[in-house]
Scaffold this motif. Structure first.
Motif, PDB file in Angstrom:
ATOM      1  N   ALA A 276      23.817  -5.009  13.467  1.00 36.41           N
ATOM      2  CA  ALA A 276      23.404  -5.659  12.220  1.00 36.41           C
ATOM      3  C   ALA A 276      22.835  -7.046  12.493  1.00 36.41           C
ATOM      4  CB  ALA A 276      24.586  -5.746  11.257  1.00 36.41           C
ATOM      5  N   SER A 277      23.455  -7.770  13.429  1.00 37.29           N
ATOM      6  CA  SER A 277      22.997  -9.123  13.737  1.00 37.29           C
ATOM      7  C   SER A 277      21.609  -9.115  14.370  1.00 37.29           C
ATOM      8  CB  SER A 277      23.981  -9.819  14.688  1.00 37.29           C
ATOM      9  OG  SER A 277      23.796  -9.408  16.038  1.00 37.29           O
ATOM     10  N   GLN A 278      21.226  -7.981  14.942  1.00 42.21           N
ATOM     11  CA  GLN A 278      19.931  -7.872  15.614  1.00 42.21           C
ATOM     12  C   GLN A 278      18.807  -7.470  14.659  1.00 42.21           C
ATOM     13  OE1 GLN A 278      20.744  -5.097  18.816  1.00 42.21           O
ATOM     14  NE2 GLN A 278      22.528  -6.275  19.458  1.00 42.21           N
ATOM     15  N   GLY A 279      19.118  -7.456  13.349  1.00 43.49           N
ATOM     16  CA  GLY A 279      18.106  -7.142  12.352  1.00 43.49           C
ATOM     17  C   GLY A 279      17.921  -5.658  12.104  1.00 43.49           C
ATOM     18  N   LYS A 280      18.771  -4.840  12.712  1.00 46.72           N
ATOM     19  CA  LYS A 280      18.594  -3.398  12.590  1.00 46.72           C
ATOM     20  C   LYS A 280      19.150  -2.837  11.278  1.00 46.72           C
ATOM     21  CE  LYS A 280      18.613  -2.939  17.607  1.00 46.72           C
ATOM     22  NZ  LYS A 280      19.323  -2.480  18.810  1.00 46.72           N
ATOM     23  N   HIS A 281      19.689  -3.742  10.433  1.00 44.51           N
ATOM     24  CA  HIS A 281      20.191  -3.331   9.126  1.00 44.51           C
ATOM     25  C   HIS A 281      19.201  -3.639   8.008  1.00 44.51           C
ATOM     26  CE1 HIS A 281      20.674  -7.573   9.047  1.00 44.51           C
ATOM     27  NE2 HIS A 281      21.252  -7.596   7.869  1.00 44.51           N
ATOM     28  N   GLU A 282      18.106  -4.321   8.333  1.00 46.28           N
ATOM     29  CA  GLU A 282      17.236  -4.847   7.287  1.00 46.28           C
ATOM     30  C   GLU A 282      16.595  -3.753   6.446  1.00 46.28           C
ATOM     31  OE1 GLU A 282      14.480  -7.485   9.135  1.00 46.28           O
ATOM     32  OE2 GLU A 282      16.006  -9.026   9.552  1.00 46.28           O
ATOM     33  N   TYR A 283      16.077  -2.702   7.083  1.00 46.24           N
ATOM     34  CA  TYR A 283      15.437  -1.639   6.309  1.00 46.24           C
ATOM     35  C   TYR A 283      16.478  -0.899   5.469  1.00 46.24           C
ATOM     36  CZ  TYR A 283      12.387   2.239   5.050  1.00 46.24           C
ATOM     37  OH  TYR A 283      11.643   3.154   4.344  1.00 46.24           O
ATOM     38  N   THR A 284      17.686  -0.726   6.031  1.00 46.97           N
ATOM     39  CA  THR A 284      18.771  -0.101   5.284  1.00 46.97           C
ATOM     40  C   THR A 284      19.055  -0.886   4.008  1.00 46.97           C
ATOM     41  OG1 THR A 284      19.772   0.677   7.343  1.00 46.97           O
ATOM     42  CG2 THR A 284      21.190   0.634   5.409  1.00 46.97           C
ATOM     43  N   ASP A 285      19.110  -2.218   4.134  1.00 43.76           N
ATOM     44  CA  ASP A 285      19.397  -3.065   2.977  1.00 43.76           C
ATOM     45  C   ASP A 285      18.278  -2.991   1.941  1.00 43.76           C
ATOM     46  OD1 ASP A 285      21.762  -3.762   4.136  1.00 43.76           O
ATOM     47  OD2 ASP A 285      21.101  -5.738   4.819  1.00 43.76           O
ATOM     48  N   LYS A 286      17.045  -2.878   2.389  1.00 42.18           N
ATOM     49  CA  LYS A 286      15.927  -2.736   1.459  1.00 42.18           C
ATOM     50  C   LYS A 286      16.036  -1.425   0.680  1.00 42.18           C
ATOM     51  CE  LYS A 286      12.668  -5.510   4.202  1.00 42.18           C
ATOM     52  NZ  LYS A 286      11.409  -5.517   4.975  1.00 42.18           N
ATOM     53  N   LEU A 287      16.403  -0.349   1.377  1.00 39.25           N
ATOM     54  CA  LEU A 287      16.602   0.937   0.700  1.00 39.25           C
ATOM     55  C   LEU A 287      17.700   0.845  -0.344  1.00 39.25           C
ATOM     56  CD1 LEU A 287      16.356   3.369   3.748  1.00 39.25           C
ATOM     57  CD2 LEU A 287      14.758   3.264   1.837  1.00 39.25           C
ATOM     58  N   LEU A 288      18.816   0.173   0.022  1.00 35.99           N
ATOM     59  CA  LEU A 288      19.924   0.023  -0.915  1.00 35.99           C
ATOM     60  C   LEU A 288      19.499  -0.748  -2.159  1.00 35.99           C
ATOM     61  CD1 LEU A 288      22.801  -0.789   1.608  1.00 35.99           C
ATOM     62  CD2 LEU A 288      22.565   1.296   0.254  1.00 35.99           C
ATOM     63  N   ALA A 289      18.714  -1.812  -1.963  1.00 29.21           N
ATOM     64  CA  ALA A 289      18.248  -2.604  -3.096  1.00 29.21           C
ATOM     65  C   ALA A 289      17.382  -1.766  -4.037  1.00 29.21           C
ATOM     66  CB  ALA A 289      17.470  -3.817  -2.592  1.00 29.21           C
ATOM     67  N   MET A 290      16.519  -0.928  -3.455  1.00 31.50           N
ATOM     68  CA  MET A 290      15.642  -0.095  -4.277  1.00 31.50           C
ATOM     69  C   MET A 290      16.422   1.007  -4.993  1.00 31.50           C
ATOM     70  SD  MET A 290      12.706  -1.397  -4.282  1.00 31.50           S
ATOM     71  CE  MET A 290      11.781  -0.054  -5.056  1.00 31.50           C
ATOM     72  N   MET A 291      17.444   1.568  -4.337  1.00 34.36           N
ATOM     73  CA  MET A 291      18.288   2.574  -5.002  1.00 34.36           C
ATOM     74  C   MET A 291      18.983   1.958  -6.211  1.00 34.36           C
ATOM     75  SD  MET A 291      20.165   4.488  -1.817  1.00 34.36           S
ATOM     76  CE  MET A 291      19.244   4.967  -0.376  1.00 34.36           C
ATOM     77  N   ARG A 292      19.506   0.745  -6.020  1.00 38.83           N
ATOM     78  CA  ARG A 292      20.224   0.052  -7.098  1.00 38.83           C
ATOM     79  C   ARG A 292      19.270  -0.244  -8.260  1.00 38.83           C
ATOM     80  NH1 ARG A 292      22.033  -5.399  -8.075  1.00 38.83           N
ATOM     81  NH2 ARG A 292      24.128  -5.415  -9.004  1.00 38.83           N
ATOM     82  N   LYS A 293      18.039  -0.599  -7.928  1.00 40.06           N
ATOM     83  CA  LYS A 293      17.038  -0.815  -8.972  1.00 40.06           C
ATOM     84  C   LYS A 293      16.740   0.489  -9.702  1.00 40.06           C
ATOM     85  CE  LYS A 293      12.225  -2.228  -9.680  1.00 40.06           C
ATOM     86  NZ  LYS A 293      10.954  -2.651  -9.034  1.00 40.06           N
ATOM     87  N   GLY A 294      16.680   1.591  -8.934  1.00 35.50           N
ATOM     88  CA  GLY A 294      16.332   2.872  -9.516  1.00 35.50           C
ATOM     89  C   GLY A 294      17.347   3.380 -10.515  1.00 35.50           C
TER      90      GLY A 294
END
Length: 304
Positions: A276-294
């Motif tokens: 996660a610290s290496q930025g490998k969670h960033e796309y996952t977090d973007k998906l989560l944000a869009m799901m929550r918006k949906g």
């Protein structure tokens, strides 16, 4: 008491120094020959070799060659070259971080050529030169016995801080698990201190807390010692990027837990936090944000 050492990174160079200061003659080789020459000029009982051929030719039989090279291609290439230069009965020790299954394979391949192989998990970092290295070794009893005089110099004490763990592969296996535990301990300390920092109304001094914990507390450890030391001068760490690398052994430990079916949730989660610290969670977090918006119409924070 003559040994060859390949690879003069931070660990390898200091191991060469400790061996030479302990009475061994050390022939060193490094991909950058200037590094080897500089070390030889600064230390008695260390001689730089321009090639592996020269190093092997200058060692008495049975030869002992200790590798401190990165796992993977660098080690594989060095082993192939050494296999063509060494004689039956000679010993190769792989002291770098390596996957224990690779060490077992290397031993089998070298045995076909009459060569002996030993794996050594080495811990101690940049402090090993002064304090000695914790050494976890694997190999046949006769092979380990021949290398033991060098091990006793490298270890914190002749009879302490080193262990013949078992057959080939066992040394790197024990070191692998050691590093998995290290991941978990580091993560727990970091999370705990972050919680203390977050309770701003208490005005807790992290340096004072960590220093106090060092004396008599259940969580006292060398990791805590190191943490207390750097917190004395900097508690905000504003200049430090939140990026934590993983050297590979944490991954291998988690894979082993899956293969065995033995739960290792703390070490697994500690490894995931490094990812996660290496930025490998960033796309996952973007998906989560869009799901929550949906599903809820929640707002999404726009990126830059």
């Amino acid at each position: 008491m003559k040994i060859g050492l390949l690879g003069l990174g931070k660990m390898g160079a200091n191991m060469a120094r400790r061996l030479s200061r302990g009475g061994a003659d050390v022939l060193v080789w490094n991909r950058s020959h200037e590094v080897a020459e500089s070390l030889a000029q600064a230390e008695a009982h260390i001689a730089a070799c321009a090639s592996l051929t020269e190093l092997v030719a200058k060692l008495p039989s049975p030869r002992v060659v200790w590798l401190m090279l990165p796992a993977g291609d660098a080690t594989e290439m060095a082993l192939q070259q050494l296999a063509g230069l060494l004689s039956a009965g000679d010993i190769i020790v792989d002291g770098a971080n390596a996957y224990y299954k690779d060490s077992q394979r290397h031993a089998a391949e070298l045995e076909e050529r009459g060569l002996r192989f030993m794996d050594a998990g080495v811990s101690g970092g940049v402090w090993g030169l002064a304090n000695g290295y914790a050494l976890m070794v694997g190999g046949g009893a006769d092979t380990v016995a021949e290398v033991t005089p060098f091990i006793k110099i490298l270890a914190p004490g002749p009879e302490t801080g080193w262990l013949h763990c078992g057959p080939v592969g066992s040394g790197h296996f024990v070191k692998m698990v050691h590093n998995g535990i290290e991941y978990g301990m580091m993560q727990a300390l970091a999370e705990g201190l972050s919680l203390l920092k977050g309770k701003q109304e208490f005005g807790i001094d992290l340096a004072e807390v960590s220093e106090m914990w060092r004396h008599g507390s259940v969580v006292r450890s060398w990791l805590l010692d190191l943490t207390a030391e750097f917190l004395k001068s900097d508690q905000t760490l504003d200049a430090i990027a939140p990026f934590v690398a993983d050297s590979g052994e944490g991954r291998w430990t988690v894979l082993e837990s899956v293969e065995q079916g033995t739960p290792a949730p703390v070490m697994t989660l500690a490894l995931m936090m490094r990812f996660a610290s290496q930025g490998k969670h960033e796309y996952t977090d973007k998906l989560l944000a869009m799901m929550r918006k949906g599903f809820g119409g929640h707002g999404v924070k726009e990126g830059i």
